[in-house]
Design an enzyme around this catalytic site. Sequence first.
Site, mmCIF file in Angstrom:
data_model
loop_
_atom_site.group_PDB
_atom_site.id
_atom_site.type_symbol
_atom_site.label_atom_id
_atom_site.label_comp_id
_atom_site.label_asym_id
_atom_site.label_seq_id
_atom_site.Cartn_x
_atom_site.Cartn_y
_atom_site.Cartn_z
ATOM 1 N N HIS A 271 36.237 38.449 36.767
ATOM 2 C CA HIS A 271 36.124 39.845 36.132
ATOM 3 C C HIS A 271 34.548 39.715 36.095
ATOM 4 O O HIS A 271 34.510 38.728 35.436
ATOM 5 C CB HIS A 271 37.381 40.080 35.080
ATOM 6 C CG HIS A 271 37.102 41.845 34.025
ATOM 7 N ND1 HIS A 271 36.373 42.273 33.797
ATOM 8 C CD2 HIS A 271 37.914 43.301 34.258
ATOM 9 C CE1 HIS A 271 35.959 43.406 33.065
ATOM 10 N NE2 HIS A 271 37.652 43.384 33.785
ATOM 11 N N ASP B 76 39.506 32.511 30.329
ATOM 12 C CA ASP B 76 39.309 33.758 29.912
ATOM 13 C C ASP B 76 40.856 34.597 29.874
ATOM 14 O O ASP B 76 41.515 34.785 31.177
ATOM 15 C CB ASP B 76 38.475 34.897 30.569
ATOM 16 C CG ASP B 76 39.226 36.191 31.376
ATOM 17 O OD1 ASP B 76 39.487 37.632 30.069
ATOM 18 O OD2 ASP B 76 38.126 37.078 31.922
ATOM 19 N N GLN C 134 44.523 39.200 31.329
ATOM 20 C CA GLN C 134 45.308 39.257 31.681
ATOM 21 C C GLN C 134 46.796 37.607 31.130
ATOM 22 O O GLN C 134 47.991 38.700 31.262
ATOM 23 C CB GLN C 134 45.137 39.647 32.734
ATOM 24 C CG GLN C 134 44.127 40.319 33.604
ATOM 25 C CD GLN C 134 44.993 41.330 33.367
ATOM 26 O OE1 GLN C 134 45.815 42.322 33.192
ATOM 27 N NE2 GLN C 134 43.749 42.402 33.231
ATOM 28 N N LYS D 56 45.036 44.865 25.801
ATOM 29 C CA LYS D 56 46.116 44.796 27.279
ATOM 30 C C LYS D 56 47.460 44.216 26.658
ATOM 31 O O LYS D 56 48.378 44.140 27.463
ATOM 32 C CB LYS D 56 44.688 43.443 27.964
ATOM 33 C CG LYS D 56 43.624 44.152 28.741
ATOM 34 C CD LYS D 56 43.576 42.887 29.847
ATOM 35 C CE LYS D 56 42.586 43.562 29.925
ATOM 36 N NZ LYS D 56 42.091 45.268 30.809
ATOM 37 N N CYS E 113 36.265 45.886 38.076
ATOM 38 C CA CYS E 113 35.150 45.253 37.617
ATOM 39 C C CYS E 113 34.896 43.960 38.531
ATOM 40 O O CYS E 113 34.924 42.533 38.061
ATOM 41 C CB CYS E 113 35.629 45.113 35.627
ATOM 42 S SG CYS E 113 35.764 46.493 35.315
HETATM 43 C C1 LIG Z 1 40.548 39.211 34.068
HETATM 44 C C2 LIG Z 1 39.596 39.777 32.538
HETATM 45 N N1 LIG Z 1 38.713 39.191 32.222
HETATM 46 C C3 LIG Z 1 38.148 40.090 31.007
HETATM 47 C C4 LIG Z 1 38.298 41.507 30.840
HETATM 48 C C5 LIG Z 1 37.453 42.416 29.765
HETATM 49 O O1 LIG Z 1 38.525 42.786 28.937
HETATM 50 P P1 LIG Z 1 38.013 44.276 27.754
HETATM 51 O O2 LIG Z 1 37.200 45.173 29.050
HETATM 52 O O3 LIG Z 1 39.286 44.336 27.334
HETATM 53 O O4 LIG Z 1 36.730 43.516 26.601
HETATM 54 C C6 LIG Z 1 39.553 42.155 31.298
HETATM 55 C C7 LIG Z 1 39.943 43.757 31.413
HETATM 56 O O5 LIG Z 1 39.556 44.145 32.360
HETATM 57 C C8 LIG Z 1 40.037 41.087 32.485
HETATM 58 O O6 LIG Z 1 40.997 41.924 33.230
#
Ligand SMILES: Cc1ncc(COP(=O)(O)O)c(C=O)c1O
Length: 401
Positions: free
Chosen positions: A120, A197, A200, A223, A359
């Site tokens: 992402h 990270d 998810q 999430k 993203c």
């Molecule tokens: C794999 C992953 N990493 C990071 C993020 C970023 O999360 P946030 O926008 O809540 O900071 C997302 C959000 O969709 C994601 O799916």
Amino acid sequence: MFHASPWRSDFPAIAALQHQQQTYLDSAATTQKPHALIDAIGQYYAQGAANVHRAQHLPGSLATRAFEASREKVAQWLNASSAEQIVFTHGATSALNLLAYGLAEQFQPGDELVISAAEHHANLLPWQQLAKRRGLSLRVLPLEASGVVDLQAAAQIIGPRTRVLAVSQLSNVFGAWQPLSPLLALARAQGATTVVDGAQGVVHGRHDVEHMQCDFYVFSSHKLYGPDGVGVLYGRREALLKLAHWQFGGEMVHQADYQSASFHPAPLGHEAGTPPIASVIGLGATLDYLSGLDTQAVAEHEAGLHAQLLAGLRARSGVQLLGAPQVALASFVVEGVHNADLAHLLTDQGIAVRAGHHCAMPLMKHLGLSGCIRVSLGLYNDSGDLQRFFEGLDKALEILV
Ligand SMILES: Cc1ncc(COP(=O)(O)O)c(C=O)c1O
């Protein structure tokens, strides 16, 4: 077989959305919230808001106690050995930016940062920009067709110059678990800092950061059925202590005069300013709610619905799945159909799915796609939601194909 969700009525928004003829299938973007969270936040505001870690009055000490109790709950949720390893941030994105700044001083020009091709933007851009600022090189691990990192290639790329390996636990595009254990082992063998990270991954099943042996693990509360505005950075104790402070202000400071200051160690030293108090308390209430669920029943429900989603997509000609989804979501394209047109027709029928690049623009470019449609599932979804999705999809495809 019809998979009913015994938890559906715990989430009042599902009935409200149904009343608006909306079928919500976008939980990978953000989830609906349980009563337990809504009540906890309402109660905090109704009974007296107060700032944390500073006021001696009763509302201040109650708020601080509830805030710190949430830190304990997060530590337990992740099986961290101490609440001091849990830093509250504003989300996964801000936790990853904190890391990219906080680690920067440890690197020399020519050092290498390694990510996967499936990241992402939140786990790409902070490292990319750090690399540019410090003359580092950003290396990208290629993927197998299933969407997971190619471990043979990873073994070639992760080497003595690798200073950081930052990878997602579960891809938000492919819904595939990364082979974290061998990947992290490759990085650890080179003495690199490991960052997972979990944005998810944290949502599906229970994950043990001690067992994972990562240096850092991040996620966003929203999430995980929790409130937005708060995220978590877990750090291995020694790794956290080496992290430079990156934001300065109230409550993170130990001693200050006009020319110099010293700062608290983690966690408070990385929580400058007033934190998102209500959201942190709400996250604690959400974790209480989730801890009370039958994990086996949740896993079976998620697996049953996911299998139904994949079977339905595979049964439709022209539908092409991306990678080999393992849990919770599926992304797809349809031959000859633009994802935005399909999303438009689904939206018109009250089907809330996500369309676009998710993203992950470099990944879409690599796949030769302008975007795709992603259907993602939450605790509250049931087979009826999928039936409505497939009816909507069939109608849309009748028009478009
Ligand atoms: C794999 C992953 N990493 C990071 C993020 C970023 O999360 P946030 O926008 O809540 O900071 C997302 C959000 O969709 C994601 O799916």
